[in-house]
Design an enzyme around this catalytic site. Structure first.
Site, PDB file in Angstrom:
ATOM      1  N   GLU A  31       0.747  -1.115   0.215  1.00  0.00           N
ATOM      2  CA  GLU A  31       0.065   0.205  -0.162  1.00  0.00           C
ATOM      3  C   GLU A  31       0.892   1.335   0.064  1.00  0.00           C
ATOM      4  O   GLU A  31       0.324   2.114  -0.418  1.00  0.00           O
ATOM      5  CB  GLU A  31      -0.881  -0.086   0.951  1.00  0.00           C
ATOM      6  CG  GLU A  31      -0.448   0.036   2.418  1.00  0.00           C
ATOM      7  CD  GLU A  31      -1.575   0.021   3.390  1.00  0.00           C
ATOM      8  OE1 GLU A  31      -2.688   0.400   3.174  1.00  0.00           O
ATOM      9  OE2 GLU A  31      -1.320  -0.620   4.789  1.00  0.00           O
ATOM     10  N   HIS A  81       3.563 -25.391  -2.548  1.00  0.00           N
ATOM     11  CA  HIS A  81       2.110 -25.839  -3.162  1.00  0.00           C
ATOM     12  C   HIS A  81       1.858 -24.497  -4.482  1.00  0.00           C
ATOM     13  O   HIS A  81       0.815 -24.785  -4.962  1.00  0.00           O
ATOM     14  CB  HIS A  81       0.986 -25.819  -2.384  1.00  0.00           C
ATOM     15  CG  HIS A  81       0.937 -26.952  -1.602  1.00  0.00           C
ATOM     16  ND1 HIS A  81       1.020 -28.176  -1.835  1.00  0.00           N
ATOM     17  CD2 HIS A  81       1.244 -26.858   0.017  1.00  0.00           C
ATOM     18  CE1 HIS A  81       1.182 -29.166  -0.780  1.00  0.00           C
ATOM     19  NE2 HIS A  81       1.486 -28.197   0.350  1.00  0.00           N
TER      20      HIS A  81
HETATM   21  C1  F6R Z   1      -4.350  -0.707   6.003  1.00  0.00           C
HETATM   22  C2  F6R Z   1      -5.451  -0.054   6.304  1.00  0.00           C
HETATM   23  C3  F6R Z   1      -6.872  -0.670   5.891  1.00  0.00           C
HETATM   24  C4  F6R Z   1      -7.714  -0.574   6.979  1.00  0.00           C
HETATM   25  C5  F6R Z   1      -9.046  -0.841   6.623  1.00  0.00           C
HETATM   26  C6  F6R Z   1     -10.151  -1.148   7.705  1.00  0.00           C
HETATM   27  O1  F6R Z   1      -3.098  -0.163   6.334  1.00  0.00           O
HETATM   28  O2  F6R Z   1      -5.370   0.771   7.037  1.00  0.00           O
HETATM   29  O3  F6R Z   1      -6.714  -1.835   5.165  1.00  0.00           O
HETATM   30  O4  F6R Z   1      -7.400  -1.409   7.885  1.00  0.00           O
HETATM   31  O5  F6R Z   1      -9.664  -0.020   5.818  1.00  0.00           O
HETATM   32  O6  F6R Z   1     -10.174   0.146   8.245  1.00  0.00           O
HETATM   33  P1  F6R Z   1     -11.020   0.240   9.852  1.00  0.00           P
HETATM   34  O7  F6R Z   1      -9.830  -0.618  10.525  1.00  0.00           O
HETATM   35  O8  F6R Z   1     -11.106   1.500  10.156  1.00  0.00           O
HETATM   36  O9  F6R Z   1     -12.262  -0.419   9.647  1.00  0.00           O
END
Ligand code: F6R
Length: 615
Positions: free
Chosen positions: A495, A511
């Protein structure tokens, strides 16, 4: 996912709005804009593609008078990110300006009807449709702005948090929410609105969280009035105290929020644990569990729902709860759960994990679980967000505002709370030995120091990262408790650096993924001295014999791995279930420095937004 801000009071609106947009920028940074009504009633709109700094540049030589305005920072859904599609959007006669977070699902139908009434559209956005509809209703019904907004919202299907102002009316902002958050800050002779409390911090600590399907009139001269959109019935004002300081929202001397948040983890974990381990480490108490003791004793099963990093924490939670509580645990992506017709009964506990507390899929999963009679427990960071308000009980992770888009301190906080939850529940269900509780609780109490020690790897990792900027692909392998940690390490790298990375359970490598190994494909191997260490050594040998380079994360006492791996990062020893918390640190730093060497904007990676309030 889009940030909204608004102000009415005695200050220069432009300044309050731009500062607010900076604080909300983590929610989206495709474009930004503000609209201000001057005292003489003139309505001015300024917008720019890209980050809030671009908007500031185009406004640098403009003195915008006016102490009422609205602003927006966008994460594009309908229409490409450009100046035209940026918010605020105005109506055909330019008499209204509106900002919107969410999606209007029936905008095509509404647009067709408006075109028949002679309306033309200059953007591809759903927001323009709504502001035009408000203008149309206001003109045909000859009503005031509040009534027109309300009438329009009754015709809308979808999710929204909106703020509307009008030309000739320097005294009123109308706001409304459905499935997207909106907070109102009440100061002395001034009122703020925002998607979350961050733009309000430093101005006032009195806030009201607009509830689902509510709207409000923010007026210069009259007290705040909130009512339900459906029947216009007045709502009671529930004023709450904000407990966030301005310092928490700043970088504090670090180059980026992400680095600050990585380095804050000794303190954030201390806050997360505080008051939850008692009797000198012999007992764990989470009030949300203790208060619902019978539920937790008689639960048949736990289902955890979450997205992204929170989902990785959930996978670790599954193992620790199963180990301590002798209870089956399932983990589902919230987005799959909500449409998967899940089998849920009133004997189940559904745990929803979310840093922001606003993730649309997680909120929908909670609603579904509640409809099926489950007891829903939230694990959240942002105090007062929608998820804690929509769950039966829960625990905050208390790691403070996380502003860098890539989640770091929230992940370690979530794993910590899940471990506390497993221990607390194991105690009341009598499924965990007191010695085990004490061993883990003592290690958790020492965790701030352990993380401080682990952060000393910073310089080594920075040097190491430089050697990997060539890579187009990375493999992350782990087992047991650290298979989810491998997933999280890979997610962090992709990311923020845009390098493709895959997390895999180490034993599964043979695998399929082993076919990818060559000199161009580095692997990060998570190999603490746990019950599966010997097995993972075999994986390292397999990679090395195929020419791949290996970064191994091992315990401090491990001297053998240095003979095999190209680089070893050594971490302090902790009980097996706590290893993901410690190992997250070198993984976060590795991703961070690789991204920095590649010149990426780590706090605002492309295409991402922190709070995913759309499906
Ligand atoms: C990765 C990241 C996202 C969040 C996801 C869920 O670094 O920040 O993958 O973890 O969008 O967000 P929340 O935890 O706010 O529901």
């Amino acid at each position: 996912m889009c940030g909204i801000v608004g102000y009415i009071g005695y200050r220069k609106a432009q300044e309050v709005l731009l500062q607010g947009l900076h604080r909300l920028e983590y929610r989206g940074y495709d474009s930004a804009g503000i609209a201000v009504v001057k005292e003489d009633g003139t309505l001015n709109i300024y917008k720019a593609k890209g980050k809030v700094s671009n908007l500031e540049t185009i406004m640098a030589d403009k003195e915008v008078e006016g102490s009422i305005g609205i602003g927006h920072t966008r994460w594009a859904t309908h229409g490409e990110p450009n100046d035209k599609n940026a918010h605020p959007h105005s109506s055909q006669s330019q008499s209204l300006a509106m900002v919107h977070n969410g999606t209007i699902e029936n905008y095509h139908i509404l647009k067709k009807a408006l075109i028949k009434h002679g309306y033309t559209f200059s953007t591809e956005t759903d927001t323009e449709v709504l502001v035009q509809l408000i203008e149309y209703i206001k003109a045909t019904n000859k009503c005031n702005l509040f009534d027109a907004v309300r009438e329009a919202l009754l015709q809308v299907v979808g999710a929204y948090a909106i703020a509307v102002i009008e030309k000739g009316n320097p005294d009123t902002i109308i706001v409304a929410r459905k499935s997207s958050p909106l907070v109102i800050g009440i100061g002395e002779n001034e009122t703020f609105i925002a998607s979350d409390a961050s733009p309000i911090v430093g101005f006032t600590d009195k806030v009201v969280y607009l509830k689902e399907n509510e709207m409000a009139v923010i007026s210069r001269n009259r007290p705040l009035q909130i009512s339900s959109i459906a029947d216009n019935r007045p709502s009671k004002l529930d004023i709450q105290r904000l407990r966030v300081s301005v310092e928490q929202l700043e970088k504090g001397g670090y180059d980026t929020f992400m680095l600050k948040e990585i380095f804050e983890q000794p303190e954030t974990l201390k806050d997360c644990i505080r008051g939850r381990i008692v009797e000198e480490g012999k007992r764990v108490i989470l009030s949300g569990v203790i208060e619902n003791r019978e539920r937790f004793i008689h639960a048949n099963r736990i289902v955890i729902v979450a997205c992204g990093t929170s989902w990785h924490a959930a996978l670790i939670g599954k193992r620790v709860i199963q180990e301590m509580c002798q209870l089956p645990v399932e983990v589902e992506y919230a987005s799959e759960f909500r449409y998967g017709n899940p089998f849920i009964t009133d004997q189940d506990i559904v745990i929803a994990i979310s840093q922001s507390g606003e993730t649309a899929d997680t909120l929908a999963a909670i609603q579904l679980a509640k409809n099926k009679g489950a007891f829903v427990y939230g694990i959240c960071n942002v105090v007062g967000a929608s998820i804690p308000r929509n769950t039966d009980s829960g625990t905050y992770i208390h790691v403070g505002p996380e502003i860098g888009v890539a989640s770091t301190k929230a992940f370690t906080g979530q794993v910590t709370v899940l471990t506390l939850l497993a221990l607390c529940m194991g105690q009341i269900r009598q499924t965990v030995q007191p010695e085990k509780v004490e061993e883990i609780a003592q290690a958790l109490l020492k965790m701030p120091d352990t993380i401080r020690e682990t952060l000393k790897l910073n310089d080594d990792i920075r040097r190491l990262a430089k050697t990997f900027t060539y890579a187009h692909n990375f493999l992350y392998l782990g087992r047991g408790y650290n298979y989810p940690t491998a997933l999280e390490g890979a997610l962090k790298l992709k990311e923020i650096s845009y390098i493709h990375a895959e997390g895999y359970p180490a034993a599964e490598m043979k695998h399929g993924p082993i076919a990818l190994i060559d000199a161009e494909m580095p692997s990060v191997i998570i190999a603490p001295s746990d019950s599966l260490y010997d097995k993972i050594v075999g994986n390292v040998q397999q990679i090395k014999s195929r020419g791949g380079s290996v970064v191994a994360i091992v315990n401090r006492g491990n001297t053998a791995m240095a003979q095999l791996a190209d680089y070893c990062l050594k971490i302090p020893e902790v009980p097996e279930c706590l290893t993901p918390i410690v190992i997250a640190i070198p993984l976060q730093l590795l991703a961070y420095y690789i991204a920095i060497y590649k010149g990426r904007d780590v706090d605002r990676p492309r295409n991402l937004a922190k709070s995913v309030t759309v499906e």
